[in-house]
Scaffold this motif. Structure first.
Motif, PDB file in Angstrom:
ATOM      1  N   PRO A 137       0.833  -1.208   0.000  1.00  0.00           N
ATOM      2  CA  PRO A 137       0.000   0.000   0.000  1.00  0.00           C
ATOM      3  C   PRO A 137       0.864   1.251   0.000  1.00  0.00           C
ATOM      4  CG  PRO A 137      -0.016  -1.064   2.149  1.00  0.00           C
ATOM      5  CD  PRO A 137       0.657  -2.009   1.229  1.00  0.00           C
ATOM      6  N   MET A 138       0.359   2.329  -0.599  1.00  0.00           N
ATOM      7  CA  MET A 138       1.217   3.498  -0.787  1.00  0.00           C
ATOM      8  C   MET A 138       0.414   4.786  -0.757  1.00  0.00           C
ATOM      9  SD  MET A 138       3.553   4.512  -4.105  1.00  0.00           S
ATOM     10  CE  MET A 138       2.088   4.814  -5.088  1.00  0.00           C
ATOM     11  N   TRP A 139       0.993   5.803  -0.126  1.00  0.00           N
ATOM     12  CA  TRP A 139       0.616   7.195  -0.320  1.00  0.00           C
ATOM     13  C   TRP A 139       1.821   7.869  -0.962  1.00  0.00           C
ATOM     14  CZ3 TRP A 139      -2.253   9.561   4.526  1.00  0.00           C
ATOM     15  CH2 TRP A 139      -3.480   8.909   4.686  1.00  0.00           C
ATOM     16  N   SER A 140       1.582   8.851  -1.823  1.00  0.00           N
ATOM     17  CA  SER A 140       2.709   9.460  -2.521  1.00  0.00           C
ATOM     18  C   SER A 140       2.590  10.970  -2.564  1.00  0.00           C
ATOM     19  CB  SER A 140       2.810   8.915  -3.952  1.00  0.00           C
ATOM     20  OG  SER A 140       1.676   9.276  -4.703  1.00  0.00           O
ATOM     21  N   SER A 141       3.725  11.610  -2.838  1.00  0.00           N
ATOM     22  CA  SER A 141       3.798  13.063  -2.978  1.00  0.00           C
ATOM     23  C   SER A 141       5.060  13.400  -3.754  1.00  0.00           C
ATOM     24  CB  SER A 141       3.838  13.741  -1.599  1.00  0.00           C
ATOM     25  OG  SER A 141       4.130  15.127  -1.740  1.00  0.00           O
ATOM     26  N   PRO A 142       5.060  14.489  -4.539  1.00  0.00           N
ATOM     27  CA  PRO A 142       6.276  14.921  -5.226  1.00  0.00           C
ATOM     28  C   PRO A 142       7.239  15.689  -4.313  1.00  0.00           C
ATOM     29  CG  PRO A 142       4.495  16.394  -5.780  1.00  0.00           C
ATOM     30  CD  PRO A 142       3.900  15.316  -4.932  1.00  0.00           C
ATOM     31  N   SER A 143       6.865  15.844  -3.041  1.00  0.00           N
ATOM     32  CA  SER A 143       7.667  16.623  -2.099  1.00  0.00           C
ATOM     33  C   SER A 143       8.173  15.734  -0.970  1.00  0.00           C
ATOM     34  CB  SER A 143       6.835  17.771  -1.518  1.00  0.00           C
ATOM     35  OG  SER A 143       7.465  18.334  -0.385  1.00  0.00           O
ATOM     36  N   LEU A 144       9.494  15.704  -0.763  1.00  0.00           N
ATOM     37  CA  LEU A 144      10.062  14.952   0.354  1.00  0.00           C
ATOM     38  C   LEU A 144       9.643  15.555   1.688  1.00  0.00           C
ATOM     39  CD1 LEU A 144      13.641  14.241  -1.032  1.00  0.00           C
ATOM     40  CD2 LEU A 144      11.904  12.536  -0.498  1.00  0.00           C
ATOM     41  N   LEU A 145       9.485  16.872   1.724  1.00  0.00           N
ATOM     42  CA  LEU A 145       9.057  17.513   2.960  1.00  0.00           C
ATOM     43  C   LEU A 145       7.629  17.095   3.318  1.00  0.00           C
ATOM     44  CD1 LEU A 145      10.021  19.436   5.160  1.00  0.00           C
ATOM     45  CD2 LEU A 145       9.089  21.334   3.833  1.00  0.00           C
ATOM     46  N   MET A 146       6.766  16.955   2.322  1.00  0.00           N
ATOM     47  CA  MET A 146       5.404  16.475   2.568  1.00  0.00           C
ATOM     48  C   MET A 146       5.414  15.030   3.053  1.00  0.00           C
ATOM     49  SD  MET A 146       2.212  16.899   2.754  1.00  0.00           S
ATOM     50  CE  MET A 146       1.918  18.500   1.967  1.00  0.00           C
ATOM     51  N   LEU A 147       6.287  14.198   2.470  1.00  0.00           N
ATOM     52  CA  LEU A 147       6.398  12.815   2.936  1.00  0.00           C
ATOM     53  C   LEU A 147       6.862  12.769   4.386  1.00  0.00           C
ATOM     54  CD1 LEU A 147       8.040  11.067  -0.161  1.00  0.00           C
ATOM     55  CD2 LEU A 147       5.621  11.097   0.495  1.00  0.00           C
ATOM     56  N   LEU A 148       7.762  13.670   4.750  1.00  0.00           N
ATOM     57  CA  LEU A 148       8.214  13.761   6.141  1.00  0.00           C
ATOM     58  C   LEU A 148       7.036  14.079   7.064  1.00  0.00           C
ATOM     59  CD1 LEU A 148      10.388  14.061   8.377  1.00  0.00           C
ATOM     60  CD2 LEU A 148      10.672  16.422   7.620  1.00  0.00           C
ATOM     61  N   GLU A 149       6.199  15.030   6.669  1.00  0.00           N
ATOM     62  CA  GLU A 149       5.056  15.394   7.494  1.00  0.00           C
ATOM     63  C   GLU A 149       4.062  14.233   7.605  1.00  0.00           C
ATOM     64  OE1 GLU A 149       3.424  18.968   5.919  1.00  0.00           O
ATOM     65  OE2 GLU A 149       5.170  20.194   6.417  1.00  0.00           O
ATOM     66  N   MET A 150       3.878  13.480   6.520  1.00  0.00           N
ATOM     67  CA  MET A 150       3.009  12.302   6.576  1.00  0.00           C
ATOM     68  C   MET A 150       3.548  11.274   7.568  1.00  0.00           C
ATOM     69  SD  MET A 150       2.051  11.579   2.578  1.00  0.00           S
ATOM     70  CE  MET A 150       1.065  12.709   1.595  1.00  0.00           C
ATOM     71  N   ALA A 151       4.866  11.066   7.548  1.00  0.00           N
ATOM     72  CA  ALA A 151       5.477  10.119   8.475  1.00  0.00           C
ATOM     73  C   ALA A 151       5.306  10.588   9.916  1.00  0.00           C
ATOM     74  CB  ALA A 151       6.955   9.935   8.141  1.00  0.00           C
ATOM     75  N   GLU A 152       5.419  11.906  10.149  1.00  0.00           N
ATOM     76  CA  GLU A 152       5.231  12.451  11.494  1.00  0.00           C
ATOM     77  C   GLU A 152       3.814  12.219  12.004  1.00  0.00           C
ATOM     78  OE1 GLU A 152       8.161  16.215  12.045  1.00  0.00           O
ATOM     79  OE2 GLU A 152       6.467  16.522  10.698  1.00  0.00           O
ATOM     80  N   GLN A 153       2.859  12.155  11.085  1.00  0.00           N
ATOM     81  CA  GLN A 153       1.468  11.918  11.466  1.00  0.00           C
ATOM     82  C   GLN A 153       1.168  10.432  11.640  1.00  0.00           C
ATOM     83  OE1 GLN A 153      -0.711  14.383  12.262  1.00  0.00           O
ATOM     84  NE2 GLN A 153       1.044  15.745  11.939  1.00  0.00           N
ATOM     85  N   GLY A 154       2.174   9.586  11.392  1.00  0.00           N
ATOM     86  CA  GLY A 154       1.993   8.154  11.591  1.00  0.00           C
ATOM     87  C   GLY A 154       1.310   7.442  10.442  1.00  0.00           C
ATOM     88  N   PHE A 155       1.357   8.022   9.238  1.00  0.00           N
ATOM     89  CA  PHE A 155       0.644   7.432   8.114  1.00  0.00           C
ATOM     90  C   PHE A 155       1.412   6.289   7.444  1.00  0.00           C
ATOM     91  CE2 PHE A 155      -1.350  11.836   7.707  1.00  0.00           C
ATOM     92  CZ  PHE A 155      -2.439  11.461   8.490  1.00  0.00           C
ATOM     93  N   GLY A 156       2.678   6.092   7.783  1.00  0.00           N
ATOM     94  CA  GLY A 156       3.445   5.010   7.182  1.00  0.00           C
ATOM     95  C   GLY A 156       4.939   5.272   7.260  1.00  0.00           C
ATOM     96  N   TRP A 157       5.705   4.494   6.484  1.00  0.00           N
ATOM     97  CA  TRP A 157       7.150   4.638   6.472  1.00  0.00           C
ATOM     98  C   TRP A 157       7.600   5.255   5.149  1.00  0.00           C
ATOM     99  CZ3 TRP A 157       9.978   2.155   2.644  1.00  0.00           C
ATOM    100  CH2 TRP A 157       9.312   1.133   1.946  1.00  0.00           C
ATOM    101  N   GLY A 158       8.753   5.914   5.187  1.00  0.00           N
ATOM    102  CA  GLY A 158       9.258   6.549   3.988  1.00  0.00           C
ATOM    103  C   GLY A 158      10.771   6.565   3.937  1.00  0.00           C
ATOM    104  N   ILE A 159      11.288   6.643   2.729  1.00  0.00           N
ATOM    105  CA  ILE A 159      12.735   6.804   2.500  1.00  0.00           C
ATOM    106  C   ILE A 159      13.015   8.292   2.436  1.00  0.00           C
ATOM    107  CG2 ILE A 159      14.649   6.325   0.939  1.00  0.00           C
ATOM    108  CD1 ILE A 159      13.029   3.881  -0.055  1.00  0.00           C
ATOM    109  N   LEU A 160      13.744   8.794   3.426  1.00  0.00           N
ATOM    110  CA  LEU A 160      13.919  10.235   3.578  1.00  0.00           C
ATOM    111  C   LEU A 160      15.391  10.585   3.794  1.00  0.00           C
ATOM    112  CD1 LEU A 160      10.972  10.786   6.077  1.00  0.00           C
ATOM    113  CD2 LEU A 160      10.982  11.448   3.652  1.00  0.00           C
ATOM    114  N   PRO A 161      15.785  11.797   3.399  1.00  0.00           N
ATOM    115  CA  PRO A 161      17.155  12.250   3.688  1.00  0.00           C
ATOM    116  C   PRO A 161      17.348  12.384   5.201  1.00  0.00           C
ATOM    117  CG  PRO A 161      16.104  13.639   2.021  1.00  0.00           C
ATOM    118  CD  PRO A 161      15.023  12.801   2.621  1.00  0.00           C
ATOM    119  N   ARG A 162      18.449  11.880   5.682  1.00  0.00           N
ATOM    120  CA  ARG A 162      18.722  11.962   7.124  1.00  0.00           C
ATOM    121  C   ARG A 162      18.720  13.407   7.618  1.00  0.00           C
ATOM    122  NH1 ARG A 162      23.526   7.737   8.817  1.00  0.00           N
ATOM    123  NH2 ARG A 162      22.184   6.175   9.820  1.00  0.00           N
ATOM    124  N   TRP A 163      19.304  14.317   6.831  1.00  0.00           N
ATOM    125  CA  TRP A 163      19.414  15.699   7.277  1.00  0.00           C
ATOM    126  C   TRP A 163      18.035  16.329   7.437  1.00  0.00           C
ATOM    127  CZ3 TRP A 163      17.658  20.320   5.476  1.00  0.00           C
ATOM    128  CH2 TRP A 163      17.130  20.349   4.196  1.00  0.00           C
TER     129      TRP A 163
END
Length: 287
Positions: A212-238
């Motif tokens: 299952p997947m949620w997607s976005s063209p923005s890494l910052l948006m994916l970060l916010e989704m992860a903070e809300q507990g919506f799933g896991w993501g591959i993100l820049p450590r910095w």
């Protein structure tokens, strides 16, 4: 013997795209124009470059032999264009810079400070995009210089240089998720949990996990989704360290984290002016 730039370009585009019709679309010319340009090049060289018997034209052995020489001629022409831009010294009135969030903010802050001092009268714009979208913005002339993580292939109408500073990507999930407490997480287990996946406008289908997947063209948006507990993501450590609010946990997955190389690119059809070239030189010199 003189070879027209149009014929050389038509040949290289046909090789890259795999057909005369695709090359014509890329060059915004008619297929007959591209076919004629390649036929003229074959006549000038006295060799047959493409086998036209199959559905799609394929390089002949002579074509394969000629290809690196034509690539060298075109590359030398592009370098000459860049030198002429430098020597002319006419600073462009506006510079658009497109940047990937993969690349840490501190890497370009000092460059922008020096840019502001050196070119105080230039209108400057900074865009954020990822992967194919960066390339597309450069190709359509919306941006002049771009930074993105290394791509497997680049189109012929852009020039690319590797930067010395890369990035680290890791897999993150909310600290309260049950996976955050495991000593090791298997990819098969990850596929049962929603992935927060990067999807560009140019290539929206990027689900590599199969789950299952949620997607976005923005890494910052994916970060916010992860903070809300919506799933896991591959993100820049910095990005997680600076904007993650200490609610994300890096997962221990085999093969992760991964170091990502970063490129700077620009159009070789409409190369940047002195300000853009200065920006490129500063990016390449940074370590």
């Amino acid at each position: 013997m003189n070879y027209s730039p149009e014929s050389l370009e038509a040949f290289l585009q046909a090789v890259e795209t795999g057909s005369f019709s695709a090359a014509a679309r890329k060059l915004k010319k008619s297929q007959s124009t591209v076919s004629s340009a390649i036929a003229n090049l074959e006549a000038d060289l006295g060799v047959t470059l493409f086998d036209r018997q199959s559905r799609q034209p394929a390089l002949t052995e002579q074509g394969k032999h000629v290809l690196p020489y034509i690539q060298s001629i075109v590359a030398a022409s592009e370098r000459l264009n860049e030198v002429s831009v430098r020597l002319a010294g006419n600073v462009e009135p506006r510079l658009s810079f497109v940047l990937s969030d993969v690349w840490q903010t501190t890497h370009h802050e000092s460059i922008l400070q020096r840019f502001s001092q050196r070119f105080p009268d230039i209108e400057f714009e900074c865009l954020i995009a990822e992967d194919e979208d960066v390339i597309d913005l450069i190709q359509i002339g919306r941006a002049h210089v771009g930074v993105l993580r290394v791509q497997p292939r680049y189109p012929l109408d852009v020039t690319v240089a590797r930067l010395q500073v890369g990035a680290e990507m890791a897999i993150f999930i909310h600290r309260q998720h049950e996976l955050a407490h495991l000593p090791m997480v298997e990819m098969d287990t990850l596929q049962t949990v929603r992935q927060l996946s990067l999807s560009t406008f140019t290539d929206p289908m990027r689900n590599k996990s199969g789950g299952p997947m949620w997607s976005s063209p923005s890494l910052l948006m994916l970060l916010e989704m992860a903070e809300q507990g919506f799933g896991w993501g591959i993100l820049p450590r910095w990005l997680v360290e600076q904007f993650g609010h200490d609610v994300l946990q890096e997962l221990p997955v085999a093969g992760w984290p991964q170091r990502i190389d970063v490129d700077v690119l620009w159009s070789n059809k409409t190369p940047p002016g002195p300000a853009g070239r200065w920006m490129i030189d500063q990016l390449r010199a940074q370590n």
